[in-house]
Design an enzyme around this catalytic site. Structure first.
Site, PDB file in Angstrom:
ATOM      1  CB  CYS A  89      25.216 -19.003   4.244  1.00 39.85           C
ATOM      2  SG  CYS A  89      24.074 -19.868   5.343  1.00 39.85           S
ATOM      3  CD  GLN A 157      21.211 -22.020  10.937  1.00 39.25           C
ATOM      4  OE1 GLN A 157      21.695 -21.021  10.452  1.00 39.25           O
ATOM      5  NE2 GLN A 157      20.106 -22.584  10.460  1.00 39.25           N
ATOM      6  NE  ARG A 212      10.110  -8.410  13.055  1.00 42.42           N
ATOM      7  CZ  ARG A 212      10.924  -9.344  12.600  1.00 42.42           C
ATOM      8  NH1 ARG A 212      10.974  -9.597  11.303  1.00 42.42           N
ATOM      9  NH2 ARG A 212      11.696 -10.022  13.424  1.00 42.42           N
ATOM     10  CD  GLU A 213       8.127   1.310  12.300  1.00 38.82           C
ATOM     11  OE1 GLU A 213       8.764   1.432  13.367  1.00 38.82           O
ATOM     12  OE2 GLU A 213       8.130   2.161  11.395  1.00 38.82           O
ATOM     13  CB  SER A 237      19.351 -14.459   8.942  1.00 37.47           C
ATOM     14  OG  SER A 237      19.530 -15.864   9.059  1.00 37.47           O
ATOM     15  CG  HIS A 338      20.615 -15.870   5.072  1.00 32.98           C
ATOM     16  ND1 HIS A 338      21.353 -15.927   3.899  1.00 32.98           N
ATOM     17  CD2 HIS A 338      21.219 -16.757   5.922  1.00 32.98           C
ATOM     18  CE1 HIS A 338      22.345 -16.788   4.042  1.00 32.98           C
ATOM     19  NE2 HIS A 338      22.280 -17.306   5.244  1.00 32.98           N
ATOM     20  CB  CYS A 368      29.403 -17.282   8.956  1.00 35.49           C
ATOM     21  SG  CYS A 368      27.667 -16.861   9.228  1.00 35.49           S
ATOM     22  N   GLY A 370      27.978 -22.948   6.576  1.00 31.98           N
ATOM     23  CA  GLY A 370      27.908 -24.264   7.188  1.00 31.98           C
ATOM     24  C   GLY A 370      29.195 -25.036   6.974  1.00 31.98           C
TER      25      GLY A 370
END
Length: 383
Positions: A89, A157, A212-213, A237, A338, A368, A370
């Site tokens: 990541c 994860q 989003r709401e 994410s 992400h 962070c 992997g």
């Protein structure tokens, strides 16, 4: 001492899974942000020494050194090379680190560092799944050395995030409050136009699709990811598509090409932690970076920590004592998405722009990754 300057940092708006960028070839997404940093600065592309891009699951359209492919897809000179980085990541944050290190060493003067990921086409862990046709169920297990060290412990994860929530006593309600805050902050940032300077259009697509709401009541209705766990999809994410890029220059390149640096690299490093927890390394990595620089967490005016899962950020906050009002002030990956290999330089673009918007001095970014590692970058805004 030599300097590595940040001249520009851009990104596409982030598409949700199956959304606006789903049908875009990763090379074309990469080409879009590469062209932006070159054209924004009226730069001769032949002056670029290298292109360093992050990408995870480099198979299919992301295989074959996507950094090189994206540069050529942009129509730029064949003599400029490219290389693709995989630090999971944090891949494009590591692309920034490798680029800055080349400039600081004096072996390069001008580098485009970025990343790209189309998770709609190439889903997360696609490379791992592809390995099964060769008889490998996991990239970890089956190694004599790995098995002797870690046995048959679960490696994922999701498991790591659950372990973090348990160790740091982070409740589901705590995580949902942070997730709601991420969405609220992201929608406010979009409404106020805070991302406009950093976003490069792909066609007519210019607004992040993820925010989003939502509400605490909606989040509370979701099932946990594992029986007896605390995590739900609401505190994780989002799977996303996008690309991002930075232009990093030496003092010589700034002078030669008439560039206007916006910040300088103050510190860069990476550290590791328990690979079973997997996502906790930003804690020791931040401590290491602050110790090396002599700065404190309170010196950081803006902080970006990737919201892979809410407990990653909340555990880091508990350990560092950072002011939450300085952390992910425009929302994070829970709301904005992400796109794995692109996230490092995506966050970097937001970090730089927020420092300028608020006239802060220092910004810190950590992700962070992997395998239980984390990068930390500290930049200083130039006035």
């Amino acid at each position: 001492m030599p300097e590595a300057y940040i001249v520009d940092a851009v990104r596409t708006a982030i598409g949700k899974r199956g959304g606006a960028l789903a049908e875009e070839h990763p090379a074309d997404l990469g080409a879009t942000v590469i062209k932006a940093v070159v054209e924004n600065n009226e730069l001769d592309p032949a002056a670029v020494d290298d292109v360093v891009f992050g990408c995870v699951d480099a198979i299919g359209p992301q295989a074959g050194n996507i950094a090189r492919t994206a540069w050529l897809a942009a129509g730029y000179p064949e003599e400029v090379p490219g290389v693709t980085v995989d630090r999971q990541c944090g891949s494009s944050q590591q692309a920034i680190h490798f680029s800055a290190q080349a400039i600081l060493s004096g072996t390069a003067d001008l580098i485009v560092a970025g990343g790209v990921q189309n998770m709609s086409k190439i889903p997360i862990s696609a490379a791992m799944l592809a390995g099964q046709q060769y008889g490998y169920d996991s990239p970890f297990k089956g190694s004599t050395g790995w098995d002797a060290r870690y046995g048959d412990q679960e490696i994922s994860q999701f498991h790591g995030a659950e372990l973090i929530a348990d160790k740091w006593d982070i409740s589901r309600e705590d995580m949902e409050h942070w997730a709601l805050r991420s969405h609220d902050r992201a929608r406010t940032a979009i409404a106020e136009g805070r991302f406009e300077r950093e976003i490069v259009a792909v066609g007519d697509f210019t607004v992040d699709q993820g925010p989003r709401e939502t509400s605490l009541e909606k989040m509370a209705s979701l099932k946990t990811l594992v029986d007896g766990g605390r995590l739900t999809a609401a505190v994780a994410s989002q799977i996303s598509d996008g690309a991002s890029a930075t232009l990093i220059a030496s003092e010589q390149a700034v002078a030669t090409h008439g560039l206007k640096p916006r910040a300088r690299i103050h510190h860069l490093s990476a550290r590791g932690a328990d690979p079973i927890f997997m996502l906790s390394a930003p804690i020791p990595a931040t401590a290491h970076a602050l110790a090396k620089t002599g700065l404190t967490i309170d010196d950081m005016d803006v902080i970006e920590i990737n919201e892979a899962f809410a407990p990653v950020v909340l555990a880091w906050l508990k350990e560092t004592g950072a002011d939450p009002d300085r952390v992910n002030v425009n929302g994070g990956a829970i709301a904005l998405g992400h796109p794995l290999g692109a996230t490092g330089t995506k966050l970097f673009a937001t970090l730089l722009n927020e420092l300028e918007r608020t006239r802060g001095r220092y910004g810190l970014q950590t992700i962070c990754e992997g395998g239980g590692t984390a990068n930390v970058t500290i930049i200083e805004r130039l006035t």
